[in-house]
Design a protein around this motif. Structure first.
Motif, PDB file in Angstrom:
ATOM      1  N   LYS A   1      -3.112  -2.966  -9.660  1.00  0.00           N
ATOM      2  CA  LYS A   1      -3.076  -1.828  -8.729  1.00  0.00           C
ATOM      3  C   LYS A   1      -4.425  -1.114  -8.753  1.00  0.00           C
ATOM      4  O   LYS A   1      -5.037  -0.942  -9.809  1.00  0.00           O
ATOM      5  CB  LYS A   1      -1.965  -0.862  -9.126  1.00  0.00           C
ATOM      6  CG  LYS A   1      -1.750   0.319  -8.191  1.00  0.00           C
ATOM      7  CD  LYS A   1      -0.753   1.303  -8.786  1.00  0.00           C
ATOM      8  CE  LYS A   1       0.606   0.665  -9.041  1.00  0.00           C
ATOM      9  NZ  LYS A   1       1.554   1.679  -9.607  1.00  0.00           N
TER      10      LYS A   1
ATOM     11  N   THR B   1       0.839  -1.199   0.000  1.00  0.00           N
ATOM     12  CA  THR B   1       0.000   0.000   0.000  1.00  0.00           C
ATOM     13  C   THR B   1       0.871   1.245   0.000  1.00  0.00           C
ATOM     14  O   THR B   1       2.021   1.238   0.466  1.00  0.00           O
ATOM     15  CB  THR B   1      -0.922   0.043   1.225  1.00  0.00           C
ATOM     16  OG1 THR B   1      -0.122   0.065   2.427  1.00  0.00           O
ATOM     17  CG2 THR B   1      -1.857  -1.147   1.257  1.00  0.00           C
TER      18      THR B   1
ATOM     19  N   GLN C   1      -3.541   3.856  -2.404  1.00  0.00           N
ATOM     20  CA  GLN C   1      -3.184   2.888  -3.445  1.00  0.00           C
ATOM     21  C   GLN C   1      -2.895   1.539  -2.807  1.00  0.00           C
ATOM     22  O   GLN C   1      -2.243   1.453  -1.772  1.00  0.00           O
ATOM     23  CB  GLN C   1      -1.939   3.406  -4.190  1.00  0.00           C
ATOM     24  CG  GLN C   1      -1.281   2.418  -5.126  1.00  0.00           C
ATOM     25  CD  GLN C   1      -0.028   2.993  -5.749  1.00  0.00           C
ATOM     26  OE1 GLN C   1      -0.066   4.023  -6.421  1.00  0.00           O
ATOM     27  NE2 GLN C   1       1.111   2.350  -5.512  1.00  0.00           N
ATOM     28  N   VAL C   2      -3.401   0.479  -3.421  1.00  0.00           N
ATOM     29  CA  VAL C   2      -3.107  -0.883  -2.989  1.00  0.00           C
ATOM     30  C   VAL C   2      -2.755  -1.707  -4.215  1.00  0.00           C
ATOM     31  O   VAL C   2      -3.379  -1.582  -5.278  1.00  0.00           O
ATOM     32  CB  VAL C   2      -4.304  -1.500  -2.220  1.00  0.00           C
ATOM     33  CG1 VAL C   2      -5.551  -1.546  -3.093  1.00  0.00           C
ATOM     34  CG2 VAL C   2      -3.945  -2.881  -1.700  1.00  0.00           C
TER      35      VAL C   2
END
Length: 809
Positions: free
Chosen positions: A469, A415, A454-455
């Motif tokens: 993503k 992340t 964001q992961v």
């Protein structure tokens, strides 16, 4: 007890009783150690011989003498005749006769005396010297110094200690002797006295005259010069120049070595057309911080009828401990000038002042757990040119950013979170350019909050990778006034999904009879971002990313945070490399990439922030196939290198942008580089740079053609760089010159023309004489060559400090 030996015994004695006793005591130690059952002491190799002998060890060093005949009394006096030699530590004395008084540690040598003190050589008829203290005198010596190869003759040398000496009625030069008895060095310094300080690596000449090619050119009552690379306080050589804007210029720098970690330079400059410019620079370096402060002040500029000044400061501090914040990093970069014309009139004063956007930036960075927080203030001074106005960027006062990266989550998830708050302000920025109200360019100041979450879950293995993503972009605005649609606040949330993937294939092959390992690396990148209307929102920091290999595989077409492009596109590319299997060096690389767009991109930027347009959204991007991007880097042939990037439009069969470069460098001081840059409808330029020997001119041939140490003599070199606009059919920038390396001096003549605006260019002629190992006179032509010519090499650059053992007798 007296003793006498003859040449047959090649007598050698260590006169120090301490050394004799130590030797007798140390001899049985291995046997004692073995009887006690302990391991024998082992010799340990040293990585190198010691260049400097510690002061506390000198008194314990033995004294060795040798010669054809030796006589004397133990621990009292020794006399040596015929090939007499005395050696202690880094002191070596050779003579026809030598008398040594042990209690006084006094050596008296006569006839063909030669002293080598840590690589420095003294020769003459008579010397008296206290060996350990190195205190005494030498009559009618010839001398040569190790660090810079300088030599000369004198009436007498007084040795104060091992680091200091005074040479009376002395000569000084670095020109290597060759030729008959009538030969004279090209340059020579004659002085009533020269004081040498080997500790500070400086020399001070009094009552001196500098002669060049037999002609006295510079009488100097007192002058300081370097013996090595160590810094020293004092007047630096003056620099002179001829400038089309400032007239005749002469600068007299003064360097102040305040401390090992602090120094200052004063450089007043007399300009015949403007007046006297007072310049100064202060530098500091501490374990936790470093920086510099530079300033210039020109009172009553006669050409502008006003005072002129410029200021620049840098400060970087790591490990600053603050309450509640812990260890932090502080950075400052401050730039300010007096007026809009400063960058044109004084474009060479400092790289910080040559720009039209002068940034004043202060930032403080600290950590809270695994979160990094940066707080900064960024303000600009914009220097306007009526013939080419520019839109000032927004100040950020303050901007607070926090980031966190995690790569240790369950299931291999990674992340990244970034949060930002910025206050954007531009006081009267657009009124200066005459932008009317009621357009998309009449933007109010605002506060903006931004969050990126964001992961991703990367899968990587030898030969392949896949990285899906998911991103969420959230931002909120609070405006000081209404925007084009009447709102005083706004917010947007934009999601993005992307997948990056690639394969790596390898094979062994050969080209042109040479073995290589070739790779094939196809790559596919898909990104989807739904359309969220943003075109009516002000744009404070976003700009279109350059179309290049660095940006084509990214999610957003814009840099900054005010525009998130709606995308439904696939980017396909491939790279192949040729790798030397023995060294791993990349001999060639070829890359190709293109985007395939499945739907229109409706989020765009205004056409030009500095033009007047109605408050209407610009047209969308509808092209389904992007331009093709091609890049290559080739180094198959030694000494040659090629780099190419081409943006090609397949519909029009035209190159939109091309950058082609090549360089050839077959050896030291031989380099030619050429470049071609074209951007359709905007610019087309050729760039050529070189440094190349011109061969034998005027009958003086090279002595040797050595490596980077510059062991060449009698060579002319052509140096230069030309930048030519094919679109305007004129030279934009030009630096052209000649260098002559005579072995002990270098002459430089350089003509410089640098563009300082659409209609203005600064021109100047630079002359410089460099007397190697002594000083430089004239303009700072060397700095101009280093700044402007790619891969320029200084003809006499010292790559290492010579060892005293390289000149050992």
């Amino acid at each position: 007890m007296h003793y006498q030996r003859n040449k047959a015994f090649a007598a050698r004695f260590a006169l120090s009783p301490v050394a004799l006793v130590a030797a007798s005591l140390l001899q049985p130690l291995p046997a004692l150690a073995q009887e006690a059952g302990e391991p024998s002491p082992q010799l340990k190799p040293a990585p190198q011989l010691s260049e400097d002998i510690p002061a506390e060890a000198r008194s314990q060093l033995p004294t060795f003498v040798e010669g054809d005949r030796i006589q004397g009394q133990t621990d009292v006096e020794t006399s040596v005749e015929g090939n007499a030699v005395l050696r202690r530590g880094d002191t070596f004395i050779r003579a026809d006769r030598l008398d040594y008084n042990v209690p006084q540690d006094m050596a008296r040598a006569r006839g063909n005396v030669r002293i080598n003190k840590a690589g420095n050589i003294f020769e003459g008829p008579l010397v008296e010297l206290k060996v350990d203290a190195f205190e005494g005198f030498f009559n009618e010596p010839r001398y040569q110094f190790l660090r810079n190869g300088a030599y000369g003759e004198a009436e007498r040398v007084d040795f104060i200690d091992d680091k200091h000496a005074i040479i009376h009625k002395a000569t000084y030069t670095t020109c290597k002797r060759h030729g008959g008895p009538s030969w004279m060095p090209d340059w020579m310094l004659r002085a009533a006295s020269i004081s040498l300080d080997q500790e500070e690596e400086t020399g001070q000449a009094e009552g001196a005259v500098l002669s060049f090619l037999g002609v006295p050119i510079l009488p100097v009552p007192s002058i300081s010069f370097p013996l090595g690379e160590k810094r020293k306080s004092g007047l630096l050589p003056p620099t002179v120049g001829l400038d089309n804007r400032n007239g005749f210029e002469i600068t007299q720098p003064y360097y102040w070595n305040i401390a090992p970690n602090r120094d200052a330079t004063l450089y007043p400059t007399l300009m015949s057309r403007r007046g006297i410019d007072l310049g100064a620079e202060f530098r500091y370096l501490e374990p936790g911080y470093s920086g510099l402060v530079r300033g210039n002040y020109l009172p009553n500029d006669r050409l502008r009828d006003r005072d002129r000044w410029g200021f620049h400061a840098e400060h970087a501090q790591n490990g600053l401990v603050l309450p509640w914040l812990g260890r932090s990093n502080l950075a400052l970069d401050l730039n300010r000038v007096s007026d809009d014309n400063y960058w044109k009139d004084f474009s060479r004063d400092s790289s910080s002042f040559t720009q039209r956007l002068l940034a004043n930036n202060g930032s403080l960075t600290f950590g809270i757990g695994d979160v990094t927080v940066t707080s900064r203030v960024l303000k600009f001074q914009t220097l306007q040119d009526p013939s080419a106005p520019i839109v000032p960027p927004y100040d950020r006062a303050p901007q607070i950013t926090a980031t966190q990266t995690r790569t240790d989550l369950w299931g291999g998830l990674e992340t990244y979170v970034e949060a930002d708050f910025t206050r954007f302000s531009a006081v009267s920025a657009y009124s200066v350019l005459g932008v009317p109200s009621g357009t998309v360019f009449d933007q109010p100041n605002a506060d903006r909050g931004y969050l990126l979450a964001q992961v991703s879950r990367p899968w990587r293995a030898p030969g392949w990778f896949v990285i899906p993503k998911l991103q969420a972009h959230l931002r909120s605005y609070s405006f000081d006034g209404p925007i084009a649609n009447g709102d005083t606040s706004a917010s947007r949330a934009v999601p993005t999904f992307s997948v990056d993937s690639g394969l790596v294939f390898e094979r062994d092959t050969s080209f042109f009879g040479r073995a290589f390992r070739q790779t094939l690396e196809p790559r596919a990148f898909y990104v989807y971002t739904p359309h969220v209307n943003q075109n009516y929102l002000p744009n404070y920091d976003s700009g279109l990313n350059d179309f290049s290999f660095a940006t084509i595989f990214t999610e957003n077409a814009f840099g900054g945070n005010d525009r998130i492009a709606d995308n439904n596109l696939l980017t396909l590319g491939a790279t192949t490399r040729l790798i030397d299997p023995d060294t791993g060096a990349e001999a060639a690389r070829f890359s190709l990439a293109q985007r395939l767009r499945f739907s229109d991109q409706n989020v765009t930027l205004p056409v030009d922030r500095g033009t007047t347009l109605p408050a209407a959204p610009p047209p969308p991007v509808s092209e389904r196939l992007s331009d093709i991007l091609f890049g290559s880097s080739i180094a198959l042939v030694p000494n040659w290198g090629f780099d190419t990037t081409v943006q090609f439009n397949p519909k029009t069969s035209e190159s939109i942008r091309s950058v082609i470069g090549a360089h050839y460098s077959p050896g030291p001081f031989r380099v030619v580089s050429a470049g071609y840059r074209r951007q359709q409808g905007i610019s087309e330029q050729l760039d050529l740079g070189w440094q190349w020997p011109l061969g034998q001119i005027f009958g003086k041939a090279p002595v040797t053609d050595g490596p980077l140490t510059g062991e060449v003599e009698g060579r002319w070199f052509s140096v230069g760089r030309l930048n030519y606009s094919l679109r305007d059919k004129r030279i934009v920038d030009a630096v052209v010159g000649l260098e002559y390396d005579a072995g002990c001096w270098i002459g430089r003549v350089v003509f410089e023309r640098l563009q300082a605006g659409t209609e203005v260019a600064n021109k100047r002629v630079l002359f410089q004489l460099e007397f190697l190992g002594f000083s430089r006179l004239g303009s700072n032509a060397l700095q101009s060559l280093k700044q402007n010519i790619p891969r320029y090499q200084y003809l006499r650059e010292r790559t290492e400090v010579p060892s005293r053992f390289s000149n050992y007798d």
